[in-house]
Motif scaffolding. Structure first.
Motif, PDB file in Angstrom:
ATOM      1  N   UNK A  61      42.666  -5.590 -35.866  1.00  0.00           N
ATOM      2  CA  UNK A  61      43.589  -4.574 -36.375  1.00  0.00           C
ATOM      3  C   UNK A  61      43.700  -4.792 -37.879  1.00  0.00           C
ATOM      4  N   UNK A  62      43.356  -3.776 -38.666  1.00  0.00           N
ATOM      5  CA  UNK A  62      43.314  -3.958 -40.113  1.00  0.00           C
ATOM      6  C   UNK A  62      43.846  -2.723 -40.819  1.00  0.00           C
ATOM      7  N   UNK A  63      44.256  -2.919 -42.064  1.00  0.00           N
ATOM      8  CA  UNK A  63      44.678  -1.817 -42.923  1.00  0.00           C
ATOM      9  C   UNK A  63      44.505  -2.248 -44.372  1.00  0.00           C
ATOM     10  N   UNK A  64      44.296  -1.265 -45.239  1.00  0.00           N
ATOM     11  CA  UNK A  64      44.155  -1.513 -46.667  1.00  0.00           C
ATOM     12  C   UNK A  64      45.500  -1.319 -47.349  1.00  0.00           C
ATOM     13  N   UNK A  65      45.779  -2.187 -48.325  1.00  0.00           N
ATOM     14  CA  UNK A  65      47.059  -2.187 -49.016  1.00  0.00           C
ATOM     15  C   UNK A  65      46.863  -1.955 -50.505  1.00  0.00           C
ATOM     16  N   UNK A  66      47.938  -1.519 -51.171  1.00  0.00           N
ATOM     17  CA  UNK A  66      47.965  -1.382 -52.632  1.00  0.00           C
ATOM     18  C   UNK A  66      46.795  -0.543 -53.137  1.00  0.00           C
ATOM     19  N   UNK A  67      46.654   0.638 -52.537  1.00  0.00           N
ATOM     20  CA  UNK A  67      45.597   1.565 -52.944  1.00  0.00           C
ATOM     21  C   UNK A  67      44.220   0.909 -52.834  1.00  0.00           C
TER      22      UNK A  67
END
Length: 330
Positions: A61-67
């Motif tokens: 489970x992953x997500x990108x942060x800070x644009x």
């Protein structure tokens, strides 16, 4: 001439007041001095993979942060009993990455950054083991030339030195063996063009391996020999069409051999079949989705592989296995 007498102004007459002047300062006060961009929930990517051979699910489970400047990922396994094992939390950015083992309560840190255009620094550290490595790479004046110095932390000897150049690299490292004083070990790789092919010499731990590779659009021939063991082997690859390819490998010393036939249809479908004499096993597999690619590029963001293994000595124990990998964007 008698002048007309003007009647006095009506005392009850109300003069409408003039519009107050517009104040630029009041308008500026009504405006917000700081405007924050609207908050947007990052896209969450969920990837699940199942291997029938081990009967274990692997989840990410992953997500990108800070644009997209950083990435946060949670990975774990669970078996048929729904027991979770090997959970890890990963944080990745351009200059720093952290891998935290939840069960072991340990973190592995890696960092890198540049000192100007020609100097690169990197470091790695295992928190629980209190060990790591530090390295500095300096790009020299000419393109393709670099000098790297690396050492373990805590240091146990001289740093390892590696000189890289367009035709290979040479490294010098201090090595300590039992009942032997510290000595300097030399390892290296050297490449060069010979007879329309590429010759590579790999020297490591007092063993020398010579590899020659001839390759054109339809055929590849790769003989190799190891010294001082004199182990000789060769690989042969033949492409019959853009979608059909045959690979063959033979070890003259052990007389083991293997062969693989591959047929591809477009980019997302592949059939492979082969035999390995060392384990006396024949097999065939079918891939849906790019074998070396990611699930996001496959049809419906799903990769699927089914494999049949047939032992030569016991055909009745043949096994049919499959592997599925699926990605969801939430």
């Amino acid at each position: 001439m008698v002048e007309a007498i003007q009647s006095p102004a009506n005392p009850n007459h109300m003069v409408p007041p003039a519009d107050p002047p517009t104040s630029s300062s009041s308008n500026n006060n009504n405006k917000c001095l700081f405007q924050f961009p609207p908050l947007k929930r990052p896209t969450i990517r969920v990837t699940s993979e199942f291997d029938s051979d081990s009967s274990i699910f692997f989840h990410k489970i992953s997500c990108k942060l800070l644009d997209s400047l950083a990435k946060l990922k949670l990975s774990f396994n669970n078996d048929s009993k729904r027991q979770i094992s090997d959970p890890h939390i990963h944080f990745t950015s351009k200059y720093l990455s952290i891998d935290y083992d939840v069960e072991d309560h340990n973190a592995f840190l890696k960092g890198s950054f540049d000192f100007g255009p020609n100097l690169h620094f990197r470091a790695a550290h295992d928190v629980k083991a209190q060990q790591g490595e530090v390295a500095v790479v300096a790009n020299l004046a000419k393109p393709g030339y670099a000098l790297e110095l690396s050492t373990a932390v805590p240091s146990v000897g001289l740093p390892k030195s590696t000189f890289k150049f367009p035709l290979g690299e040479i490294s010098l490292e201090e090595r300590e063996e039992e009942e032997v004083k510290k000595t300097l070990s030399v390892n290296g790789i050297l490449k060069g063009q010979i007879l329309n092919g590429m010759c590579t010499a790999v020297y490591r731990d007092e063993d020398l391996k010579l590899i020659y590779c001839y390759k054109d659009e339809e055929m590849s021939f790769i003989p190799s020999i190891s010294l001082p063991s004199n182990a000789l082997s060769f690989a042969f690859k033949r492409r019959f069409s853009p979608s059909d390819k045959l690979s063959y490998w033979y070890n003259i010393d052990s007389k083991y051999w293997s062969a693989v036939y591959k047929h591809t249809y477009a980019k997302d479908y592949k059939f492979k079949a082969g035999y390995d004499s060392e384990v006396r096993l024949g097999w065939a597999s079918l891939w849906v989705g790019d074998e070396s690619g990611k699930a996001k590029t496959a049809p419906m963001k799903m990769k699927f592989q089914i494999m049949l293994q047939v032992p030569q000595d016991d055909i009745k124990s043949s096994a049919l296995m499959f592997r599925v990998k699926k990605r969801w964007d939430v």
